[in-house]
Design an enzyme around this catalytic site. Structure first.
Site, PDB file in Angstrom:
ATOM      1  N   GLY A   1       1.020  -1.055  -0.173  1.00  9.54           N
ATOM      2  CA  GLY A   1      -0.055  -0.070   0.010  1.00  9.54           C
ATOM      3  C   GLY A   1       0.933   1.199   0.082  1.00  9.54           C
ATOM      4  CB  ALA A   2       4.347   1.826  -0.401  1.00 10.73           C
TER       5      ALA A   2
ATOM      6  CG  ASP B   1      -5.918  -7.679  -4.568  1.00  7.42           C
ATOM      7  OD1 ASP B   1      -5.870  -7.369  -3.468  1.00  7.42           O
ATOM      8  OD2 ASP B   1      -6.992  -7.909  -5.032  1.00  7.42           O
ATOM      9  CB  VAL B   2      -2.411  -7.449   0.418  1.00  8.26           C
ATOM     10  CG1 VAL B   2      -1.198  -6.757   0.168  1.00  8.26           C
ATOM     11  CG2 VAL B   2      -3.371  -6.472   0.892  1.00  8.26           C
TER      12      VAL B   2
ATOM     13  CG  ASN C   1       0.747   1.488   4.672  1.00  9.23           C
ATOM     14  OD1 ASN C   1       0.636   2.139   5.548  1.00  9.23           O
ATOM     15  ND2 ASN C   1       0.506   1.710   3.558  1.00  9.23           N
TER      16      ASN C   1
ATOM     17  CB  SER D   1      -5.747   2.215  13.804  1.00  7.01           C
ATOM     18  OG  SER D   1      -6.454   3.166  14.149  1.00  7.01           O
TER      19      SER D   1
ATOM     20  CE1 TYR E   1      -8.468   1.425   8.731  1.00  6.71           C
ATOM     21  CE2 TYR E   1      -9.076   2.195  10.832  1.00  6.71           C
ATOM     22  CZ  TYR E   1      -8.279   2.135  10.031  1.00  6.71           C
ATOM     23  OH  TYR E   1      -7.075   2.550   9.853  1.00  6.71           O
TER      24      TYR E   1
ATOM     25  CE  LYS F   1      -5.757  -1.182   9.781  1.00  7.96           C
ATOM     26  NZ  LYS F   1      -4.434  -1.242   9.085  1.00  7.96           N
TER      27      LYS F   1
ATOM     28  CB  ILE G   1      -1.711   9.866   9.899  1.00 11.78           C
ATOM     29  CG1 ILE G   1      -1.143   9.253  11.083  1.00 11.78           C
ATOM     30  CG2 ILE G   1      -0.665  10.640   8.986  1.00 11.78           C
ATOM     31  CD1 ILE G   1      -0.324  10.073  12.100  1.00 11.78           C
TER      32      ILE G   1
HETATM   33  N1  LIG Z   1      -4.216   7.939   8.025  1.00 14.59           N
HETATM   34  C1  LIG Z   1      -4.880   7.700   9.512  1.00 14.59           C
HETATM   35  O1  LIG Z   1      -5.361   8.431  10.007  1.00 14.59           O
HETATM   36  C2  LIG Z   1      -4.717   6.442   9.800  1.00 14.59           C
HETATM   37  C3  LIG Z   1      -4.642   6.073  11.466  1.00 14.59           C
HETATM   38  C4  LIG Z   1      -4.498   4.952  11.973  1.00 14.59           C
HETATM   39  C5  LIG Z   1      -3.998   4.056  11.073  1.00 14.59           C
HETATM   40  N2  LIG Z   1      -3.688   4.169   9.791  1.00 14.59           N
HETATM   41  C6  LIG Z   1      -3.261   2.735   8.892  1.00 14.59           C
HETATM   42  O2  LIG Z   1      -2.006   3.337   8.264  1.00 14.59           O
HETATM   43  C7  LIG Z   1      -2.146   2.616   6.975  1.00 14.59           C
HETATM   44  C8  LIG Z   1      -2.125   3.547   5.898  1.00 14.59           C
HETATM   45  O3  LIG Z   1      -3.039   4.462   6.001  1.00 14.59           O
HETATM   46  P1  LIG Z   1      -3.585   5.658   5.081  1.00 14.59           P
HETATM   47  O4  LIG Z   1      -4.333   6.491   5.407  1.00 14.59           O
HETATM   48  O5  LIG Z   1      -2.032   6.025   4.337  1.00 14.59           O
HETATM   49  O6  LIG Z   1      -4.261   4.864   3.882  1.00 14.59           O
HETATM   50  P2  LIG Z   1      -4.678   5.229   2.275  1.00 14.59           P
HETATM   51  O7  LIG Z   1      -5.777   4.768   1.989  1.00 14.59           O
HETATM   52  O8  LIG Z   1      -4.179   6.663   1.962  1.00 14.59           O
HETATM   53  O9  LIG Z   1      -3.456   4.214   1.322  1.00 14.59           O
HETATM   54  C9  LIG Z   1      -3.754   3.002   1.355  1.00 14.59           C
HETATM   55  C10 LIG Z   1      -2.951   2.322   0.333  1.00 14.59           C
HETATM   56  O10 LIG Z   1      -3.376   0.830   0.259  1.00 14.59           O
HETATM   57  C11 LIG Z   1      -3.437   0.474  -1.093  1.00 14.59           C
HETATM   58  N3  LIG Z   1      -4.146  -0.711  -1.341  1.00 14.59           N
HETATM   59  C12 LIG Z   1      -5.655  -0.682  -0.730  1.00 14.59           C
HETATM   60  N4  LIG Z   1      -6.069  -2.077  -1.424  1.00 14.59           N
HETATM   61  C13 LIG Z   1      -4.957  -2.710  -1.503  1.00 14.59           C
HETATM   62  C14 LIG Z   1      -4.782  -4.141  -1.749  1.00 14.59           C
HETATM   63  N5  LIG Z   1      -5.813  -4.960  -2.005  1.00 14.59           N
HETATM   64  N6  LIG Z   1      -3.598  -4.535  -2.242  1.00 14.59           N
HETATM   65  C15 LIG Z   1      -2.470  -3.718  -2.025  1.00 14.59           C
HETATM   66  N7  LIG Z   1      -2.429  -2.258  -1.851  1.00 14.59           N
HETATM   67  C16 LIG Z   1      -3.910  -1.916  -1.550  1.00 14.59           C
HETATM   68  C17 LIG Z   1      -4.055   1.692  -1.638  1.00 14.59           C
HETATM   69  O11 LIG Z   1      -3.849   1.728  -2.917  1.00 14.59           O
HETATM   70  C18 LIG Z   1      -3.095   2.831  -1.148  1.00 14.59           C
HETATM   71  O12 LIG Z   1      -2.033   3.022  -1.611  1.00 14.59           O
HETATM   72  C19 LIG Z   1      -3.556   1.548   6.925  1.00 14.59           C
HETATM   73  O13 LIG Z   1      -3.074   0.399   7.683  1.00 14.59           O
HETATM   74  C20 LIG Z   1      -4.348   2.316   8.172  1.00 14.59           C
HETATM   75  O14 LIG Z   1      -5.380   1.555   8.565  1.00 14.59           O
HETATM   76  C21 LIG Z   1      -4.050   5.393   9.243  1.00 14.59           C
END
Ligand SMILES: NC(=O)c1ccc[n+]([C@@H]2O[C@H](COP(=O)([O-])OP(=O)(O)OC[C@H]3O[C@@H](n4cnc5c(N)ncnc54)[C@H](O)[C@@H]3O)[C@@H](O)[C@H]2O)c1
Length: 262
Positions: free
Chosen positions: A18-19, A71-72, A98, A155, A168, A172, A201
């Site tokens: 998910g990078a 695709d994970v 991630n 999370s 969700y 988590k 974030i």
């Molecule tokens: N943003 C926040 O406030 C926050 C808070 C707590 C936890 N998190 C955790 O941090 C991590 C990243 O969050 P984010 O906000 O950057 O998310 P985001 O939605 O911005 O990015 C998620 C990424 O995962 C990819 N993705 C989705 N489905 C996929 C799949 N099947 N296979 C591979 N990749 C896939 C997407 O294309 C995207 O690049 C997540 O695990 C989220 O639960 C985020």
């Protein structure tokens, strides 16, 4: 050895799922800047917040970074990802789970197909990546007692409830458990496994993430006088990847500006 050498990841082979966007993109950037070879594993190269795709941007800047469409949610994709990385680099040192999807609904509005989809990506995706990675890691030689490191993104919303977001938050909470189980089952074989639990974030994502009511709640819950940035999380991941954190395993590190302390 200088203390900063602990954070030099030269020669380390990493995968970040998910990078393409958000926190995962920041993690890939930080690990590449620290000298690691990084594979960006995602279903897309599109950057939600805008900008050049993560892997091509970093490659152009001279870093050892490649994209693998993965695709994970698919065991076949995950198995291919791990074997491609090992074929290319000979080992896998660091896995960062991630990737995530969201579909915020309370219990009575959550249909079963969506429930399974969220759990399949957020939880089973991490399970699949951990399984294929640990299988490889326990076969490779240890470096400074460590055969491999896993960092799972959990999370604060797996510890306290995610308002109106049952799947969700459940996914988590389970990711944090998965982390503890792998840490204890595979410590003897040199696997270090930790979770990082971000608070709010700001990633540039729209929708619910940018809803003023959600932001107001996050601001009121966060003692630190700003919300989180993707690099706040990426720096914590770097710490968990470094030899400074080897005796820390099975932990869940909050990166939340004090949300869970207040
Ligand atoms: N943003 C926040 O406030 C926050 C808070 C707590 C936890 N998190 C955790 O941090 C991590 C990243 O969050 P984010 O906000 O950057 O998310 P985001 O939605 O911005 O990015 C998620 C990424 O995962 C990819 N993705 C989705 N489905 C996929 C799949 N099947 N296979 C591979 N990749 C896939 C997407 O294309 C995207 O690049 C997540 O695990 C989220 O639960 C985020």
């Amino acid at each position: 050895m200088k203390i900063q050498d602990n954070f030099n990841l030269s020669g380390k082979v990493c995968i970040v799922t998910g990078a393409a966007s958000g926190i995962g993109r920041a993690i890939a950037i930080r690990l590449a800047q620290s000298g690691a070879s990084v594979t960006v594993a995602d279903v897309t190269t599109d950057v939600i917040e805008g900008g050049e795709p993560t892997a091509s941007m970093l490659e152009k800047a001279g870093f050892d970074v490649q994209f693998r469409h993965t695709d994970v949610g698919s065991t076949a994709d995950v198995e291919t990802l791990i074997s491609d990385v090992v074929d290319r680099s000979g080992r896998l040192d660091i896995l960062v789970n991630n990737a995530c999807v969201r579909h915020a609904r309370p219990l009575l509005e959550m249909d079963e197909a969506q429930w399974h989809h969220i759990l399949n990506i957020n939880l089973s995706g991490a399970f699949r990546c951990c399984k294929a990675s640990v299988r490889q890691m326990i076969r490779q030689s240890a470096i400074d007692d460590v055969r491999g490191r896993i960092i799972n993104l959990s999370s604060q919303h797996g510890i306290i409830s995610a308002p109106g977001d049952i799947a969700y938050g459940t996914s988590k909470a389970a990711v944090a458990y998965l982390t503890r189980q792998i840490a204890s089952d595979y410590a003897a074989q040199g696997i270090v496994c930790n979770a990082i639990a971000p608070g709010k974030i700001q990633t540039g994502a729209g929708g619910r993430a940018a809803d003023p009511a959600v932001l107001d709640r996050a601001i009121s819950r966060t003692p630190w006088p700003r919300l989180g940035r993707p690099m706040d999380v990426a720096n914590a991941v770097l710490f968990m990847c470094s030899s400074s954190s080897t005796f820390i395993t099975g932990a869940e590190l909050m990166v939340d500006g004090g949300w869970m302390a207040a």
